[in-house]
Write a protein that holds these residues in place. Sequence first.
Motif, PDB file in Angstrom:
ATOM      1  N   GLU A 250      11.396   3.098  -8.207  1.00  0.00           N
ATOM      2  CA  GLU A 250      10.647   4.346  -8.223  1.00  0.00           C
ATOM      3  C   GLU A 250       9.572   4.430  -7.150  1.00  0.00           C
ATOM      4  O   GLU A 250       9.129   5.525  -6.798  1.00  0.00           O
ATOM      5  N   PHE A 251       9.148   3.295  -6.627  1.00  0.00           N
ATOM      6  CA  PHE A 251       7.956   3.296  -5.775  1.00  0.00           C
ATOM      7  C   PHE A 251       8.017   2.107  -4.827  1.00  0.00           C
ATOM      8  O   PHE A 251       8.510   1.039  -5.179  1.00  0.00           O
ATOM      9  N   ASN A 252       7.533   2.320  -3.595  1.00  0.00           N
ATOM     10  CA  ASN A 252       7.430   1.216  -2.637  1.00  0.00           C
ATOM     11  C   ASN A 252       6.210   0.368  -2.989  1.00  0.00           C
ATOM     12  O   ASN A 252       5.067   0.782  -2.762  1.00  0.00           O
ATOM     13  N   ILE A 253       6.448  -0.784  -3.552  1.00  0.00           N
ATOM     14  CA  ILE A 253       5.359  -1.643  -4.013  1.00  0.00           C
ATOM     15  C   ILE A 253       4.821  -2.457  -2.852  1.00  0.00           C
ATOM     16  O   ILE A 253       5.566  -3.171  -2.181  1.00  0.00           O
ATOM     17  N   SER A 254       3.526  -2.338  -2.601  1.00  0.00           N
ATOM     18  CA  SER A 254       2.902  -3.069  -1.501  1.00  0.00           C
ATOM     19  C   SER A 254       2.664  -4.520  -1.903  1.00  0.00           C
ATOM     20  O   SER A 254       2.456  -4.842  -3.077  1.00  0.00           O
ATOM     21  N   VAL A 255       2.702  -5.394  -0.910  1.00  0.00           N
ATOM     22  CA  VAL A 255       2.426  -6.816  -1.104  1.00  0.00           C
ATOM     23  C   VAL A 255       1.642  -7.283   0.113  1.00  0.00           C
ATOM     24  O   VAL A 255       1.860  -6.800   1.225  1.00  0.00           O
ATOM     25  N   TRP A 256       0.692  -8.190  -0.115  1.00  0.00           N
ATOM     26  CA  TRP A 256      -0.158  -8.682   0.960  1.00  0.00           C
ATOM     27  C   TRP A 256       0.104 -10.167   1.190  1.00  0.00           C
ATOM     28  O   TRP A 256       0.403 -10.906   0.254  1.00  0.00           O
ATOM     29  N   LEU A 257      -0.046 -10.582   2.444  1.00  0.00           N
ATOM     30  CA  LEU A 257       0.307 -11.949   2.836  1.00  0.00           C
ATOM     31  C   LEU A 257      -0.779 -12.531   3.729  1.00  0.00           C
ATOM     32  O   LEU A 257      -1.376 -11.834   4.554  1.00  0.00           O
ATOM     33  N   GLY A 258      -1.023 -13.817   3.536  1.00  0.00           N
ATOM     34  CA  GLY A 258      -1.958 -14.557   4.380  1.00  0.00           C
ATOM     35  C   GLY A 258      -1.400 -15.927   4.707  1.00  0.00           C
ATOM     36  O   GLY A 258      -0.763 -16.579   3.863  1.00  0.00           O
ATOM     37  N   LEU A 259      -1.624 -16.365   5.944  1.00  0.00           N
ATOM     38  CA  LEU A 259      -1.175 -17.680   6.373  1.00  0.00           C
ATOM     39  C   LEU A 259      -2.222 -18.735   6.056  1.00  0.00           C
ATOM     40  O   LEU A 259      -3.357 -18.412   5.681  1.00  0.00           O
ATOM     41  N   ALA A 260      -1.858 -19.997   6.215  1.00  0.00           N
ATOM     42  CA  ALA A 260      -2.765 -21.087   5.876  1.00  0.00           C
ATOM     43  C   ALA A 260      -4.015 -21.063   6.743  1.00  0.00           C
ATOM     44  O   ALA A 260      -5.100 -21.440   6.290  1.00  0.00           O
ATOM     45  N   ALA A 261      -3.893 -20.626   7.991  1.00  0.00           N
ATOM     46  CA  ALA A 261      -5.033 -20.621   8.905  1.00  0.00           C
ATOM     47  C   ALA A 261      -5.802 -19.309   8.880  1.00  0.00           C
ATOM     48  O   ALA A 261      -6.703 -19.111   9.684  1.00  0.00           O
ATOM     49  N   GLU A 262      -5.453 -18.406   7.972  1.00  0.00           N
ATOM     50  CA  GLU A 262      -6.097 -17.093   7.907  1.00  0.00           C
ATOM     51  C   GLU A 262      -6.912 -16.968   6.632  1.00  0.00           C
ATOM     52  O   GLU A 262      -6.586 -17.577   5.597  1.00  0.00           O
ATOM     53  N   ASP A 263      -7.951 -16.172   6.703  1.00  0.00           N
ATOM     54  CA  ASP A 263      -8.765 -15.854   5.535  1.00  0.00           C
ATOM     55  C   ASP A 263      -8.227 -14.586   4.895  1.00  0.00           C
ATOM     56  O   ASP A 263      -7.950 -13.591   5.575  1.00  0.00           O
ATOM     57  N   GLY A 264      -8.138 -14.625   3.580  1.00  0.00           N
ATOM     58  CA  GLY A 264      -7.679 -13.440   2.874  1.00  0.00           C
ATOM     59  C   GLY A 264      -6.198 -13.184   3.067  1.00  0.00           C
ATOM     60  O   GLY A 264      -5.394 -14.083   3.322  1.00  0.00           O
ATOM     61  N   PHE A 265      -5.831 -11.902   2.987  1.00  0.00           N
ATOM     62  CA  PHE A 265      -4.442 -11.485   3.064  1.00  0.00           C
ATOM     63  C   PHE A 265      -4.350 -10.320   4.064  1.00  0.00           C
ATOM     64  O   PHE A 265      -4.273  -9.152   3.675  1.00  0.00           O
ATOM     65  N   PRO A 266      -4.363 -10.616   5.359  1.00  0.00           N
ATOM     66  CA  PRO A 266      -4.449  -9.544   6.358  1.00  0.00           C
ATOM     67  C   PRO A 266      -3.147  -8.797   6.631  1.00  0.00           C
ATOM     68  O   PRO A 266      -3.175  -7.753   7.274  1.00  0.00           O
ATOM     69  N   HIS A 267      -2.009  -9.313   6.183  1.00  0.00           N
ATOM     70  CA  HIS A 267      -0.722  -8.694   6.501  1.00  0.00           C
ATOM     71  C   HIS A 267      -0.211  -7.928   5.280  1.00  0.00           C
ATOM     72  O   HIS A 267      -0.112  -8.483   4.180  1.00  0.00           O
ATOM     73  N   GLN A 268       0.119  -6.655   5.478  1.00  0.00           N
ATOM     74  CA  GLN A 268       0.609  -5.821   4.387  1.00  0.00           C
ATOM     75  C   GLN A 268       2.076  -5.487   4.613  1.00  0.00           C
ATOM     76  O   GLN A 268       2.492  -5.160   5.728  1.00  0.00           O
ATOM     77  N   GLY A 269       2.854  -5.590   3.542  1.00  0.00           N
ATOM     78  CA  GLY A 269       4.260  -5.243   3.595  1.00  0.00           C
ATOM     79  C   GLY A 269       4.685  -4.585   2.302  1.00  0.00           C
ATOM     80  O   GLY A 269       3.856  -4.139   1.498  1.00  0.00           O
ATOM     81  N   THR A 270       5.979  -4.542   2.068  1.00  0.00           N
ATOM     82  CA  THR A 270       6.533  -3.949   0.858  1.00  0.00           C
ATOM     83  C   THR A 270       7.599  -4.872   0.278  1.00  0.00           C
ATOM     84  O   THR A 270       8.253  -5.622   1.004  1.00  0.00           O
TER      85      THR A 270
END
Length: 418
Positions: A250-270
Amino acid sequence: MEMASSSANRDQLVPAVRCRLPVAVLAGLAWFAGCRHPEEGAPPPLPTVSVSHPVEREVTDYAKFTARLVAIESTEIRARVSGQIVAIPFQPGSVVRQGDVLVEIDVRPFQVELDARIAEEARAAAQLSLAQIEFKRIERIPPSSRTSHEYDMAAARLQEARAAQAAAAAAVEAARLNVEWCRVVAPIPGRISYKYVTTGDLVTGGIGSGTLLTTVVSVGPIYANFDVDELTVQRIRQRVREGTLKSIEEFNISVWLGLAAEDGFPHQGTINFVDNQVNRRTGTLRVRGLFPNADDALWPGYFARVMVPVSAPHKALLVSERAIATDQGQKIVFVVGADNRVAVRPVRCGALHDGLREIIDGLNAADRVVVSGLLQVRSGLPVEPQSVEMPISAAGSAPTTTRPISAVSSPRNASPEE
């Protein structure tokens, strides 16, 4: 005479001592009274505690998992024909385009074979032409002047010639494919690996068994595969059935991703794929997220952290974790009533948002929660409350999973420690 004089002196001292004794006693009592502290007997001061109202926000609950990045397309480049390597023009680790020549195999034996097959095709074409002429000649003879055997033989020779010509054409096409396969080209655009062979090596061809030459993985958008535990899957499906959470259909569910060397979750996808069953051995469900990769920061094989929403946005009351205590396994908070007396409230805690813990049940927005000095309070104790801002732990100082009711915030800077 001397004895009489001493007796008279004692008689004169006794009245004097008797007169001075009350004065000394009174003076001592006055001195003792003067040495007493004036505050003895007064009640002790009330303990001072810091209190704060719960923070009201609209929040979304998130679950965090470990993911592995996988290229959308990945292929092994293998030899389709056997022969000697004569050239390897690609540079290991470079980006190649679809159709670029990667490896060249000695084409001369296959070119000879192709020429021979072309000659065989020409001979088969000539035999077919001769068979057609013979059949037409027999066909023009009146039936009364020919035998059925002659007609049948001519027709059979024609069919045989046609089959031979078709077989020769197929052989030519097979030989042409072998010549074409001597130039191994990139089937997909992407980044190429190192050279598994060198110039002069003999390679073996075959479908699925050919010598491995190199590999190519696609660049650009990338997949992140992660496994969701069974309990989380059941909770999400329950919320979908209740209508409080939309499904992936029903909906494009967003998901966030962060690498080991990154702070937080700067990459957004679906999320673009959810498996159809839980793995019986691991008790997890495979889920896949699709992420853009314009800056080429995400490479296949990386480990990553992903954060997935597991609830719809909802209003919540949040308190500092330092305000939450435990009493025989029950989470409690201390609140100060209108009479400035402490009361104990059993609470049910939720997820952590921006360093503040969600209180699902047990608190009201108007409650004054004790946020410091918990060790010196108990139920029913009168205190001196001092209003302060709700303290936030350092781990949640960056905006993560909460958002004010008036504005929506992104979790791309969320702290990995939550």
